[in-house]
Write a protein that holds these residues in place. Structure first.
Motif, PDB file in Angstrom:
ATOM      1  N   MET A  30       0.844  -1.202   0.000  1.00 10.98           N
ATOM      2  CA  MET A  30       0.000   0.000   0.000  1.00 10.98           C
ATOM      3  C   MET A  30       0.882   1.256   0.000  1.00 10.98           C
ATOM      4  SD  MET A  30      -3.448  -0.861   2.025  1.00 10.98           S
ATOM      5  CE  MET A  30      -2.866  -0.543   3.666  1.00 10.98           C
ATOM      6  N   HIS A  37       9.151  -3.372   3.699  1.00  7.94           N
ATOM      7  CA  HIS A  37       8.720  -3.600   2.314  1.00  7.94           C
ATOM      8  C   HIS A  37       9.929  -3.872   1.418  1.00  7.94           C
ATOM      9  CE1 HIS A  37       5.466  -0.598   3.635  1.00  7.94           C
ATOM     10  NE2 HIS A  37       4.777  -1.670   3.334  1.00  7.94           N
ATOM     11  N   GLY A 147       4.738 -10.246   4.238  1.00 10.77           N
ATOM     12  CA  GLY A 147       5.487 -10.132   5.485  1.00 10.77           C
ATOM     13  C   GLY A 147       4.805 -10.874   6.631  1.00 10.77           C
ATOM     14  N   ASP A 150       2.203  -9.202   9.268  1.00  9.65           N
ATOM     15  CA  ASP A 150       0.743  -9.301   9.185  1.00  9.65           C
ATOM     16  C   ASP A 150       0.389 -10.788   9.137  1.00  9.65           C
ATOM     17  OD1 ASP A 150      -0.055  -6.328   8.695  1.00  9.65           O
ATOM     18  OD2 ASP A 150       1.664  -6.700   7.417  1.00  9.65           O
ATOM     19  N   VAL A 176      10.701  -7.258   9.701  1.00  8.92           N
ATOM     20  CA  VAL A 176      11.859  -6.363   9.833  1.00  8.92           C
ATOM     21  C   VAL A 176      11.527  -5.349  10.933  1.00  8.92           C
ATOM     22  CG1 VAL A 176      13.332  -4.699   8.636  1.00  8.92           C
ATOM     23  CG2 VAL A 176      12.444  -6.695   7.415  1.00  8.92           C
ATOM     24  N   MET A 184       8.538  -2.598  11.854  1.00  5.30           N
ATOM     25  CA  MET A 184       8.354  -1.459  10.949  1.00  5.30           C
ATOM     26  C   MET A 184       6.946  -1.500  10.373  1.00  5.30           C
ATOM     27  SD  MET A 184      11.888  -1.027   8.938  1.00  5.30           S
ATOM     28  CE  MET A 184      13.382  -0.746   9.857  1.00  5.30           C
TER      29      MET A 184
END
Ligand code: AMP
Length: 279
Positions: A30, A37, A147, A150, A176, A184
């Motif tokens: 997003m 990311h 990731g 989530d 991360v 993050m």
């Protein structure tokens, strides 16, 4: 780096890539990109011939009172970041292209999308599963990278990808973190200076539970209590839930074992944050 806005153009280009025998790796995002990311993209870079990244703030996954309008957006900065990583194609569709007037089709992953965060954010995972399937249909990747941060999202997407015969391999990349352990997140930008310091409580509480588990504590209740107690020491935090679950089914696990997942959601001031740890 090629930037494509149009769905049909992306579909034509994806078909061409497949025809040329390229292994296509895909990272949906997003935007408001951070190192979490970018690490996913670096992983996709290593594991595919052609990397496609999408930037799309998906209205369907935000509740009516949530932060869709104020969600951070930084297209210029994002373009620079992905180009520096060596991403091949950036796909930036508009909301009206993805959900044109009269749009009606949504994906519900029963039993996985209505629990944990799905209970607190009704419709959220319906929006996530729908947009991810649409993006899979447009980009036609061989592999897609998500990731672990989530965690529930990864379980929902893996199930959707399997149940709907998408033929996409879903790869989950570790979380991360900032130097103090905070995962993050684009939403960390919402935190004030004081809240940012307090926010380290999420990972700290998970590490304390892991330490207890490693010392031999396998009772779900004891691990849950340890997390709750840690949160009580941080007045600006409000624990929303702690769940100790099986990593495939998201069902509560009473006999905690290696591989069990502890997942938490909390508010720091007004900002809602999530984190998890795999024991
Ligand atoms: P988002 O833009 O928040 O939808 O995230 C896009 C992808 O990046 C999702 O697969 C996220 O799980 C992943 N992601 C977000 N934050 C992190 C992080 N701290 N570490 C690893 N992956 C992340």
């Amino acid at each position: 780096m090629k930037i494509i806005e149009d769905i049909s153009e992306m579909q034509r280009y994806a078909a061409q890539l497949r025809q040329n025998g390229k292994v296509v790796g895909f990272v949906p995002t997003m935007g408001a990109l951070h190192q979490g990311h970018l690490s996913l993209m670096e992983c996709a870079r290593r594991e595919s011939d052609h990397v496609v990244v999408s930037l799309f703030v998906n209205p369907a996954q935000f509740g009516p009172k949530e932060d869709y309008n104020k969600y951070p957006r930084d297209l210029k900065g994002d373009i620079e970041k992905v180009a520096a990583i060596g991403v091949d194609t950036l796909f930036t569709p508009t909301a009206s292209q993805i959900y044109p007037e009269g749009y009606r089709t949504y994906i519900e992953v029963e039993g996985l999308s209505d629990i944990l965060c799905g209970k607190i954010r009704p419709g959220h995972f319906r929006g996530v599963a729908t947009v991810v399937l649409k993006l899979f249909n447009i980009v036609r990747p061989h592999k897609a990278f998500f990731g672990q941060k989530d965690f529930q999202q990864t379980v929902v997407i893996k199930k959707m990808a399997e149940d709907l015969n998408t033929d996409v391999t879903v790869i989950v990349f570790p979380t991360v973190r900032e130097p103090d352990g905070l995962a993050m997140s684009s939403r960390n930008q919402y935190l004030s200076r004081e809240e940012r310091i307090s926010a380290a409580i999420l990972y700290r509480s998970l590490l304390e539970a892991r330490l207890l588990f490693e010392k031999g504590e396998h009772s779900e209740d004891k691990l849950r209590d340890a997390i709750t107690t840690t949160f009580m020491s941080e007045p600006s935090s409000q624990l929303e839930y702690v769940a100790i679950v099986n990593g495939n089914t998201l069902q509560e696990e009473t006999d905690v074992q290696k591989g069990t997942v502890i997942t938490i959601a909390a508010r720091i001031g007004k900002t809602r944050l999530i984190d998890n740890i795999i024991l």
